[in-house]
Write a protein that holds these residues in place. Structure first.
Motif, PDB file in Angstrom:
ATOM      1  N   ARG A 278       5.489   8.031   3.481  1.00  0.00           N
ATOM      2  CA  ARG A 278       5.884   8.179   2.075  1.00  0.00           C
ATOM      3  C   ARG A 278       4.916   9.075   1.309  1.00  0.00           C
ATOM      4  NH1 ARG A 278      10.261   6.044   2.120  1.00  0.00           N
ATOM      5  NH2 ARG A 278      10.713   4.037   3.073  1.00  0.00           N
ATOM      6  N   VAL A 279       4.370  10.065   1.976  1.00  0.00           N
ATOM      7  CA  VAL A 279       3.357  10.890   1.313  1.00  0.00           C
ATOM      8  C   VAL A 279       3.992  11.924   0.383  1.00  0.00           C
ATOM      9  CG1 VAL A 279       3.010  12.841   2.890  1.00  0.00           C
ATOM     10  CG2 VAL A 279       1.048  11.782   1.780  1.00  0.00           C
ATOM     11  N   GLY A 280       5.308  12.166   0.536  1.00  0.00           N
ATOM     12  CA  GLY A 280       5.974  13.152  -0.319  1.00  0.00           C
ATOM     13  C   GLY A 280       5.792  12.813  -1.794  1.00  0.00           C
ATOM     14  N   GLY A 281       5.372  13.790  -2.587  1.00  0.00           N
ATOM     15  CA  GLY A 281       5.203  13.573  -4.022  1.00  0.00           C
ATOM     16  C   GLY A 281       3.954  12.804  -4.388  1.00  0.00           C
ATOM     17  N   LYS A 282       3.137  12.444  -3.404  1.00  0.00           N
ATOM     18  CA  LYS A 282       1.924  11.697  -3.738  1.00  0.00           C
ATOM     19  C   LYS A 282       0.813  12.641  -4.170  1.00  0.00           C
ATOM     20  CE  LYS A 282      -1.168   8.158  -1.943  1.00  0.00           C
ATOM     21  NZ  LYS A 282      -1.995   7.874  -0.785  1.00  0.00           N
TER      22      LYS A 282
ATOM     23  N   TYR B  98       9.289  -0.393   2.978  1.00  0.00           N
ATOM     24  CA  TYR B  98       9.211  -0.205   4.426  1.00  0.00           C
ATOM     25  C   TYR B  98      10.225   0.841   4.885  1.00  0.00           C
ATOM     26  CZ  TYR B  98      13.055  -3.619   4.331  1.00  0.00           C
ATOM     27  OH  TYR B  98      14.227  -4.272   4.062  1.00  0.00           O
ATOM     28  N   SER B  99       9.940   1.487   5.994  1.00  0.00           N
ATOM     29  CA  SER B  99      10.782   2.577   6.475  1.00  0.00           C
ATOM     30  C   SER B  99      12.117   2.049   6.970  1.00  0.00           C
ATOM     31  CB  SER B  99      10.089   3.301   7.622  1.00  0.00           C
ATOM     32  OG  SER B  99       8.920   3.920   7.161  1.00  0.00           O
TER      33      SER B  99
ATOM     34  N   GLN C 139       5.913  17.228   1.661  1.00  0.00           N
ATOM     35  CA  GLN C 139       6.395  16.824   0.336  1.00  0.00           C
ATOM     36  C   GLN C 139       7.775  16.174   0.392  1.00  0.00           C
ATOM     37  OE1 GLN C 139       4.382  16.513  -1.880  1.00  0.00           O
ATOM     38  NE2 GLN C 139       3.341  18.329  -2.643  1.00  0.00           N
TER      39      GLN C 139
ATOM     40  N   ARG D 170       6.209   6.185  -8.814  1.00  0.00           N
ATOM     41  CA  ARG D 170       5.705   5.521  -7.600  1.00  0.00           C
ATOM     42  C   ARG D 170       5.207   4.101  -7.852  1.00  0.00           C
ATOM     43  NH1 ARG D 170       4.690   9.272  -3.218  1.00  0.00           N
ATOM     44  NH2 ARG D 170       3.860   7.553  -2.004  1.00  0.00           N
TER      45      ARG D 170
ATOM     46  N   PRO E 189       0.502  14.142  -9.990  1.00  0.00           N
ATOM     47  CA  PRO E 189       1.811  13.471  -9.889  1.00  0.00           C
ATOM     48  C   PRO E 189       2.055  12.513 -11.058  1.00  0.00           C
ATOM     49  CG  PRO E 189       0.593  13.299  -7.820  1.00  0.00           C
ATOM     50  CD  PRO E 189      -0.344  13.861  -8.826  1.00  0.00           C
TER      51      PRO E 189
ATOM     52  N   ARG F 237       0.802  -1.227   0.000  1.00  0.00           N
ATOM     53  CA  ARG F 237       0.000   0.000   0.000  1.00  0.00           C
ATOM     54  C   ARG F 237       0.836   1.279   0.000  1.00  0.00           C
ATOM     55  NH1 ARG F 237      -4.804   2.109   4.084  1.00  0.00           N
ATOM     56  NH2 ARG F 237      -4.783   4.236   3.268  1.00  0.00           N
ATOM     57  N   TYR F 238       1.863   1.293   0.860  1.00  0.00           N
ATOM     58  CA  TYR F 238       2.558   2.565   1.071  1.00  0.00           C
ATOM     59  C   TYR F 238       3.892   2.674   0.344  1.00  0.00           C
ATOM     60  CZ  TYR F 238      -0.685   3.054   5.007  1.00  0.00           C
ATOM     61  OH  TYR F 238      -1.796   3.153   5.788  1.00  0.00           O
TER      62      TYR F 238
ATOM     63  N   TRP G  50       3.935  18.219 -13.688  1.00  0.00           N
ATOM     64  CA  TRP G  50       4.668  17.640 -12.565  1.00  0.00           C
ATOM     65  C   TRP G  50       6.152  17.790 -12.864  1.00  0.00           C
ATOM     66  CZ3 TRP G  50       2.768  16.854  -8.033  1.00  0.00           C
ATOM     67  CH2 TRP G  50       3.482  16.102  -7.086  1.00  0.00           C
TER      68      TRP G  50
END
Lengths: 252, 293
Positions: free
Chosen positions: A122-126, A97-98, A234, B273, B268, A93-94, B165
């Motif tokens: 990982r929301v940066g650039g999403k 892993y961190s 971001q 991604r 984006p 999903r994300y 983008w």
């Protein structure tokens, strides 16, 4: 069953002393917890394998740091974790892993322990900056079923960055590699990052490689708290290039 | 006070008391139930076993790895490989077969739509809505009114490279000039142009609207992107203005705001991604929502 002689000092009855004397009980608890802490936590500070060596992780820029402070101030961590666990469903999903290295400059880290909203490691650039703006103002304008509160005052409150250099100085005591030069140029760096090229973008990017720099409001000379928060969001999860990261080499 | 010398026994003479006595109230020293104690001892034994088989105790330079040699990171790599193998044959086909052929093969189509729907819920619905119905500034993807093109390939390109983008060098770009903010048009001219835009789709205009001026301004300033009659231009992502579908809205105030601020929405680039089979599945999913061309 019968236990008619509790005062005979056999080993099984020694615990009575803890049960009958609160001070001794407290000391006992302290000793037990410290052993746990010493054995499990202390080694994390000296074991080299705790933090992976990866390229790309740099300290937060002044604007991102200001955004992070707002994130902490508003308690976003109460609903959002920043920690993709090494579990199949989360990675699906994300994203990757961190890594410990990704939060090595976080004091304190924002892993969080509750997910009322999704993980945002990982929301940066999403999303686009505009989406974040809409969403922070009123989450229901873009996600009708959202239960996230709106933060409309963030985009109305001018950003106070006068003291961000002091924040950086404190962090450098905690081991974040901020140089004197970075601290000295903190305020102007924050303005540069929030503006489309204002002449000092190149030297800013030398200090903070790959940082986003664009007109977040800086060109009008009016950076707001929302702008700083968006610069921070971001950045999240974008620093390590996972195409170059070797999963197998870092299995531990 | 407490009577320490002799243990009192309760009247049923089963267990003794702790010896404490508070104003005549005494405390029985009932032992813990045996099942409870044994469960407790078992958890201790279990923990010892756990220490032996799993990584547990930090040492000077490393830590005990445990006889199973298990690590969560190895496990997740294995799990993901398992997932890949499970989906493998289908994913491999999605990867190699052309977008058009995926739609023609029922088996591939249903797989791609299922994968696309799942990826859409996670990545796209916060902007385009759970039903792809869109919001102000975020287009509806169910209709056949496309900004950048509704063919499979056009949708695929849009997804790959994003829209405006900057991090993607092949991204779709174009900017509507900020006619008001930059002072290219005066307020009364913007008002006239807005009225003219409304007239293009048959919407009522204000009584004192100067449609003549509006038309002249439109031809001079807008037609290059939006077309002579407002038919739009997918090369520059300029919306059709002569239909009932609006990205931002048909109200005059909204149109004035658009002409004043210009600019354009951002999306984006997903090639950064998502992997290529997922993006292909998404393209097929969006294309088959209803408006694909």
């Amino acid at each position: 069953m019968a236990n008619l002689t509790p005062h005979k000092p056999s080993l099984w009855h020694r615990h009575a002393i803890f049960e009958k004397n609160s001070i001794i009980l407290i000391i006992g608890i302290l000793v037990a917890i410290s052993i746990g802490g010493l054995v499990e936590v202390l080694p994390l500070f000296y074991l080299k394998s705790t933090i992976e060596t990866v390229e790309g992780v740099r300290p937060y820029s002044p604007l991102e740091l200001a955004g992070r402070n707002i994130y902490v101030r508003e308690g976003c961590y109460n609903c959002h974790s920043q920690m993709v666990r090494p579990l199949r469903d989360e990675v699906e999903r994300y994203g990757h892993y961190s890594l410990a290295a990704e939060s090595m400059y976080d004091h304190p880290f924002q892993w969080g322990s509750k997910r009322t909203g999704p993980d945002i490691a990982r929301v940066g650039g999403k999303y686009s900056d505009d989406w974040h703006r809409d969403h922070l103002r009123n989450p229901r304008s873009v996600v009708p079923a959202s239960i996230m509160p709106g933060y409309p005052w963030l985009e109305q409150t001018p950003l106070n960055i006068a003291h961000i250099g002091e924040d950086m100085a404190v962090l450098s005591v905690e081991g974040v590699p901020y140089s004197q030069e970075m601290i000295a140029s903190a305020v102007s760096d924050a303005k540069t990052q929030g503006s489309a090229d204002d002449g000092s973008t190149a030297s800013f990017l030398k200090r903070y490689p790959k940082a986003i720099t664009r007109d977040l409001g800086g060109n009008g000379g009016k950076l707001t708290e929302a702008d700083a928060l968006i610069a921070y969001l971001q950045l999240l999860g974008t620093q390590v290039d996972f195409k170059l990261y070797d999963d197998k080499a870092n299995i531990r | 006070m407490t009577n320490q010398t002799e243990t009192n026994v309760d009247p049923r003479k089963i267990v003794g008391t702790t010896g404490h006595d508070w104003d005549g109230i005494e405390e029985l020293n009932t032992p813990l139930p045996r099942w409870w104690l044994w469960t407790f001892y078992l958890t201790i034994i279990w923990a010892l076993g756990y220490w032996v088989v799993y990584p547990a105790i930090p040492l000077a330079t490393s830590f005990t790895k445990g006889v199973f040699g298990w690590t969560s990171r190895e496990q997740v790599v294995k799990d993901l490989e398992g997932l890949k193998n499970l989906r493998g044959p289908m994913t491999a086909k999605i990867e190699t077969v052309s977008l058009q052929d995926i739609e023609k093969t029922p088996e591939l189509l249903s797989f791609a739509r299922a994968q696309g729907a799942a990826a859409f819920a996670v990545n796209c619905s916060p902007c385009h809505g759970a039903g792809a119905q869109g919001f102000k500034g975020y287009p509806n993807l169910n209709d056949d009114d496309w900004l950048w093109g509704g063919s499979l390939d056009a949708i695929h390109t849009t997804l790959q490279n994003g829209i405006r983008w900057d991090a993607n060098k092949d991204t779709r770009t174009s900017m509507m000039p900020a006619f008001g903010k930059e002072g290219l048009l005066k307020p009364n001219e913007i008002s006239a142009a807005a009225d003219y835009v409304r007239s293009l789709s048959g919407l009522p205009t204000e009584k004192d609207a100067d449609l003549k001026l509006g038309q002249k301004l439109f031809t001079e300033n807008c037609a290059a992107c939006h077309g002579e009659n407002g038919e739009g231009n997918q090369d520059v992502g300029a919306p059709k203005l002569n239909d009932k579908v609006w990205l931002y809205g048909p109200e005059k105030a909204t149109i004035i705001e658009r002409i004043t601020l210009g600019g354009g929405g951002q999306m984006p680039a997903w090639s950064q991604r998502l992997d290529s089979p997922t993006i292909k599945s998404l393209a097929v999913y969006v294309h088959t929502l209803g408006g694909g061309q």
